[in-house]
Design an enzyme around this catalytic site. Sequence first.
Site, short mmCIF file in Angstrom:
data_model
loop_
_atom_site.label_atom_id
_atom_site.label_comp_id
_atom_site.label_asym_id
_atom_site.label_seq_id
_atom_site.Cartn_x
_atom_site.Cartn_y
_atom_site.Cartn_z
N ALA A 179 9.27 40.05 42.89
CA ALA A 179 8.67 40.90 43.94
C ALA A 179 9.71 41.80 44.58
O ALA A 179 10.87 41.44 44.70
CB ALA A 179 8.02 40.02 45.00
N GLU A 180 9.25 42.99 44.96
CA GLU A 180 10.16 43.90 45.66
C GLU A 180 9.70 44.19 47.09
O GLU A 180 10.46 44.70 47.90
CB GLU A 180 10.30 45.22 44.90
CG GLU A 180 8.99 45.96 44.72
CD GLU A 180 9.09 47.06 43.68
OE1 GLU A 180 8.21 47.94 43.68
OE2 GLU A 180 10.04 47.03 42.88
N THR A 181 8.46 43.81 47.38
CA THR A 181 7.91 44.10 48.71
C THR A 181 7.21 42.86 49.26
O THR A 181 6.45 42.20 48.55
CB THR A 181 6.90 45.27 48.63
OG1 THR A 181 7.59 46.42 48.13
CG2 THR A 181 6.29 45.58 49.98
#
Length: 336
Positions: free
Chosen positions: A55-57
């Site tokens: 995940a990046e957010t």
Amino acid sequence: VYTYFLKISNIITHSSYIIQSSNKMRNLARFALSICRKLTTTAKLSWPKELLNSAETFVFDCDGVIWKGNSLITGADTALTYLRKQHKNIYFVTNNSTKSRGGYLSKFASLNVEAHPHEILSSSYAAALYLKGLGFNKNHRKVYVIGESGICEELACNGIAFIGGPADSDKVASFDHDIVIDREVGAVVVGLDRGINYYKIQYAQRCLNELGAHFVATNRDSVGHFSGEGLWAGGGSMVAAVAGCLEASAPPPTVVGKPSPFLLEHIMRVSGIGDPGRVVMVGDRLDTDILFGKNNGLQTLLTLSGVTTMQQLTSPSNHIHPTYYIDSIADLVPKE
Ligand SMILES: [Mg+2]
């Protein structure tokens, strides 16, 4: 069968700490866990790095996740700092409409938690954004507010005229005198309102039934953690009071907070996020936070630090299953 596989999943999860010195065994345990996840649909998040890598957010709910009332949930600040160090994008999406974005910034500051204006998306802001999209900032139509200063501040900030809100909290309706309504009202916004009264409900009822005003709800949450202890009636109770004045065939209110996709679409648009699968929704409510994430293709992480208990999560009557659950977001920081 569900409970059986959930138990197996957790045994493997905890065993993994003991056998993690062996890469092969760890990989085997992960494989077994992934099979169990498919069978149980929800697993305890035991390897935070697995989620962090995918995940990046991270989109966080606030009440019951970051704080309870005016008390910070232990370790929440450390977890957020850790995610920032990992260069993750962070957003805070809250259904609690009593504050504006500015009000929430002050709250984060009072708890010594880093937060930036663009990261905060409250349902009060969502209501203003939605009405702006309908042209209320240009067409001179007014909004009648059942809600607190958060909604009023956001409407004012976005150039939308409004009446009601805290200004009507002391007014009393009498059957001896009709309430004179402003014929320019084009929408009624309903959110959590500790000053709700019969006058406000009657005013909203006439705007909706006589003027055909838009009915906008910040959320329909049944309860919330608005203080350190216990549950309080949520915004849904105010919405239900107004909805109860309408014909059964009337359309339901437009909900702009969770689980409606409205705020997520805004985040995706302004941040340029392309893949919802790289976004994690972190919340303490199954029927708003987790449903919001699942409806929009996000990964979902339920924290048991708020309104949902383990018993409710694993109940056969629960049909909303997050990707993972966790005791508190403090556990997002890897312990190794
Ligand atoms: Mg919450």
